[in-house]
Scaffold this active site. Structure first.
Site, PDB file in Angstrom:
ATOM      1  CG  LEU A   1      30.621  47.094  32.166  1.00  0.00           C
ATOM      2  CD1 LEU A   1      30.488  45.629  31.789  1.00  0.00           C
ATOM      3  CD2 LEU A   1      29.331  47.802  31.837  1.00  0.00           C
TER       4      LEU A   1
ATOM      5  CE1 TYR B   1      37.778  54.797  34.107  1.00  0.00           C
ATOM      6  CE2 TYR B   1      38.435  56.162  32.244  1.00  0.00           C
ATOM      7  CZ  TYR B   1      37.562  55.249  32.811  1.00  0.00           C
ATOM      8  OH  TYR B   1      36.483  54.790  32.080  1.00  0.00           O
TER       9      TYR B   1
HETATM   10  P1  NAD Z   1      29.131  53.997  36.511  1.00  0.00           P
HETATM   11  O1  NAD Z   1      29.925  54.689  37.552  1.00  0.00           O
HETATM   12  O2  NAD Z   1      27.697  54.378  36.340  1.00  0.00           O
HETATM   13  O3  NAD Z   1      29.180  52.425  36.727  1.00  0.00           O
HETATM   14  C1  NAD Z   1      30.247  51.759  37.334  1.00  0.00           C
HETATM   15  C2  NAD Z   1      29.675  50.763  38.331  1.00  0.00           C
HETATM   16  O4  NAD Z   1      30.739  50.027  38.942  1.00  0.00           O
HETATM   17  C3  NAD Z   1      28.908  51.457  39.477  1.00  0.00           C
HETATM   18  O5  NAD Z   1      27.657  50.838  39.656  1.00  0.00           O
HETATM   19  C4  NAD Z   1      29.811  51.261  40.694  1.00  0.00           C
HETATM   20  O6  NAD Z   1      29.080  51.221  41.904  1.00  0.00           O
HETATM   21  C5  NAD Z   1      30.503  49.951  40.341  1.00  0.00           C
HETATM   22  N1  NAD Z   1      31.794  49.787  41.004  1.00  0.00           N
HETATM   23  C6  NAD Z   1      32.837  50.656  41.047  1.00  0.00           C
HETATM   24  N2  NAD Z   1      33.859  50.123  41.747  1.00  0.00           N
HETATM   25  C7  NAD Z   1      33.457  48.900  42.157  1.00  0.00           C
HETATM   26  C8  NAD Z   1      34.060  47.874  42.916  1.00  0.00           C
HETATM   27  N3  NAD Z   1      35.294  47.993  43.414  1.00  0.00           N
HETATM   28  N4  NAD Z   1      33.356  46.725  43.146  1.00  0.00           N
HETATM   29  C9  NAD Z   1      32.101  46.578  42.667  1.00  0.00           C
HETATM   30  N5  NAD Z   1      31.479  47.525  41.925  1.00  0.00           N
HETATM   31  C10 NAD Z   1      32.148  48.673  41.694  1.00  0.00           C
HETATM   32  O7  NAD Z   1      29.926  54.171  35.148  1.00  0.00           O
HETATM   33  P2  NAD Z   1      29.562  53.737  33.653  1.00  0.00           P
HETATM   34  O8  NAD Z   1      29.570  54.931  32.827  1.00  0.00           O
HETATM   35  O9  NAD Z   1      28.366  52.862  33.650  1.00  0.00           O
HETATM   36  O10 NAD Z   1      30.852  52.883  33.271  1.00  0.00           O
HETATM   37  C11 NAD Z   1      30.853  51.465  33.271  1.00  0.00           C
HETATM   38  C12 NAD Z   1      32.158  50.937  32.700  1.00  0.00           C
HETATM   39  O11 NAD Z   1      32.325  51.410  31.364  1.00  0.00           O
HETATM   40  C13 NAD Z   1      33.393  51.380  33.482  1.00  0.00           C
HETATM   41  O12 NAD Z   1      34.315  50.310  33.525  1.00  0.00           O
HETATM   42  C14 NAD Z   1      33.962  52.499  32.645  1.00  0.00           C
HETATM   43  O13 NAD Z   1      35.343  52.612  32.803  1.00  0.00           O
HETATM   44  C15 NAD Z   1      33.573  52.070  31.236  1.00  0.00           C
HETATM   45  N6  NAD Z   1      33.463  53.231  30.331  1.00  0.00           N
HETATM   46  C16 NAD Z   1      32.381  54.062  30.384  1.00  0.00           C
HETATM   47  C17 NAD Z   1      32.337  55.147  29.520  1.00  0.00           C
HETATM   48  C18 NAD Z   1      31.155  56.092  29.496  1.00  0.00           C
HETATM   49  O14 NAD Z   1      31.167  57.036  28.712  1.00  0.00           O
HETATM   50  N7  NAD Z   1      30.113  55.890  30.253  1.00  0.00           N
HETATM   51  C19 NAD Z   1      33.391  55.403  28.631  1.00  0.00           C
HETATM   52  C20 NAD Z   1      34.476  54.544  28.646  1.00  0.00           C
HETATM   53  C21 NAD Z   1      34.504  53.447  29.483  1.00  0.00           C
END
Ligand code: NAD
Ligand code: UDP
Length: 315
Positions: A74, A146
Site C-alpha cells: 500500500l 499517480y
Molecule cells: P496514506 O497516505 O494514509 O498511506 C500511505 C502510506 O504509505 C503512508 O503511511 C506513507 O507514509 C507510506 N509511504 C508512502 N511512500 C512510501 C515509501 N516510499 N516507502 C514506505 N512507505 C511509504 O494513504 P491511504 O489513503 O491509506 O492509501 C493507501 C493505499 O491505498 C495507497 O497505495 C493508495 O494509492 C491506495 N488508495 C487509497 C484510496 C483512498 O481513498 N484512501 C483510493 C485509492 C487507492
C-alpha cells in the site's frame, strides 16, 4: 497462529486499519517511511506481541529474515495534494517500490496484493467503471504521476505473475474514508469535516456537480483481506461503494450533520479532476462475495466523531 504478513504503508490511513484487522490472528510487519502516514496510527500496536514496525522506504530493497506468506503493498501517497507535492517520490514508490516488494515476494514465495486505484480509469468515459474498462488517463497531466505509476505497478504485478507464476492480486480501490485520515491531507471528506467543525469556509471545487462514491474504511479492509485470501490469482477487482454522490451534496450533508455555521464557497476545479466516478462491483460481489455494508450517514458520523476528538486535543 495465522500467517506472516507484511503491510507496506501500514502506518497510513488504510494500512493501519488493515494492520489492526490482521494483527490478532497473524504476525504482522509494518513497513513505512512515515512520509504521509503517522506513527500515532500504529502507536497502540507497538507493544503487541504480533506486531513489528520497520521504518523503511520501499524504493530501497528490503531484506527480511524469516518467512513471509503475504505482502499487502500500500505504500504510496494517495491524496492529490500529497502526490502533487511529491510527484517523483510518488512515481518511485509505485514503480521501484512495487518492484522491490515483488522481488521480496518472489524470494519469500509470498502472495502479493497491490493496492491500485480507481485513478487508473482517469476521467472515465464509461460509467460506472467495470474492471475491463481501460480508462481515460492524461499521461502528462497533474494527476499523471499517480495514475500512470499505478498503471505501471499493475502491469509490473501482472508481469511477475506471467513470468514467475507468482500469486498476485490487484485491488482497484475507490475513494475510501474514515478515522485516521489527516485533517490536512487535502481530500474532500477530511477537508469538509475539519472546515465544518472549525467554522471555516467549506471549499467545494468547481460547481460541485462532479461525483464520487465513498466507501467506509471497515468495508474496504474486509474487501482487501477477502481478495488476498481468495483463489483469484492474476486478477483485478474493484473495491469501493457504488453509492454515488455529488460533491456539493457531500459538503451540504457534512455541514448539516455537524450543525455547522460554515459557508460553502466555490473554488476553481483542479485540472483533470474526474467528472464522475462509481465502481461497478458486480465482479467483487459475485466472486469475492464482498460488498460494502456501512451506509454513508453512519460512516460519516463515525468519521466526524473521530475528527471532533482529534481537533479537541489539538486546540
Ligand atoms: P496514506 O497516505 O494514509 O498511506 C500511505 C502510506 O504509505 C503512508 O503511511 C506513507 O507514509 C507510506 N509511504 C508512502 N511512500 C512510501 C515509501 N516510499 N516507502 C514506505 N512507505 C511509504 O494513504 P491511504 O489513503 O491509506 O492509501 C493507501 C493505499 O491505498 C495507497 O497505495 C493508495 O494509492 C491506495 N488508495 C487509497 C484510496 C483512498 O481513498 N484512501 C483510493 C485509492 C487507492
Ligand atoms: N474536492 C473539493 N473540495 C476539497 C477537496 C476536494 O471540492 O476541499 C473535490 C475534488 O475536486 C474532487 C472530489 O472532491 O472532485 C474528491 O476529491 P479527493 O481529493 O477527495 O479525491 P479524488 O479526487 O482523488 O477522488
Amino acid at each position: 497462529m495465522g500467517k506472516n504478513v507484511l503491510v507496506t504503508g501500514g502506518a497510513g490511513f488504510i494500512g493501519s486499519h488493515l494492520v489492526d484487522a490482521l494483527v490478532e490472528n497473524n504476525r504482522v510487519i509494518c513497513i513505512d517511511n512515515l512520509s504521509t502516514g503517522r506513527k500515532s496510527n500504529i502507536s497502540h500496536l507497538l507493544k503487541h506481541k504480533n506486531f513489528k514496525f520497520i521504518r523503511h522506504d520501499v524504493t530501497k530493497p528490503l531484506n527480511i529474515a524469516g518467512k513471509i506468506d503475504r505482502i499487502f503493498h500500500l505504500a504510496s501517497p494517495a491524496s492529490p495534494v500529497d502526490y502533487r507535492k511529491n510527484p517523483i517520490k510518488t512515481m518511485m514508490a509505485n514503480s521501484l517500490g512495487t518492484y522491490n516488494m515483488l522481488e521480496l515476494a518472489r524470494k519469500k514465495k509470498a502472495r502479493f496484493l497491490l493496492a491500485s486505484t480507481s485513478e487508473v480509469y482517469g476521467d472515465p468515459k464509461k460509467h460506472p467503471q467495470p474492471e475491463d474498462y481501460w480508462g481515460n488517463v492524461n499521461p502528462t497531466g497533474p494527476r499523471s504521476c499517480y495514475d500512470e505509476s499505478k498503471r505501471f505497478a499493475e502491469a509490473l504485478t501482472m508481469s511477475y505473475h506471467e513470468k514467475y507464476g507468482m500469486g498476485v492480486r490487484i485491488a482497484r480501490i475507490f475513494n475510501t474514508y474514515g478515522p485516521r485520515m489527516r485533517s490536512n491531507d487535502g481530500r474532500a471528506i477530511p477537508n469538509f469535516v475539519t472546515q465544518a467543525l472549525r467554522g471555516e469556509d467549506i471549499t467545494v471545487y468547481g460547481d460541485g456537480k462532479q461525483t464520487r462514491s465513498f466507501c467506509y474504511i471497515s468495508d474496504m479492509v474486509k474487501g482487501l483481506i477477502k481478495l488476498m485470501e481468495s483463489e483469484y490469482s492474476g486478477d483485478v477487482f474493484n473495491l469501493g461503494n457504488p453509492d454515488e454522490r455529488r460533491i456539493i451534496d457531500v459538503a451540504k450533508k457534512i455541514k448539516k450533520i455537524t450543525n455547522s455555521k460554515s459557508k460553502i464557497v466555490f473554488l476553481p476545479l483542479p485540472k483533470d479532476d474526474p467528472a464522475r466516478r462509481k465502481p461497478d462491483i458486480k465482479k467483487s460481489k459475485r466472486f469475492l462475495k464482498w460488498e460494502p455494508k456501512v451506509n454513508f450517514d453512519h460512516g460519516l458520523k463515525l468519521t466526524i466523531e473521530w475528527f471532533k476528538d482529534i481537533l479537541k486535543h489539538k486546540s
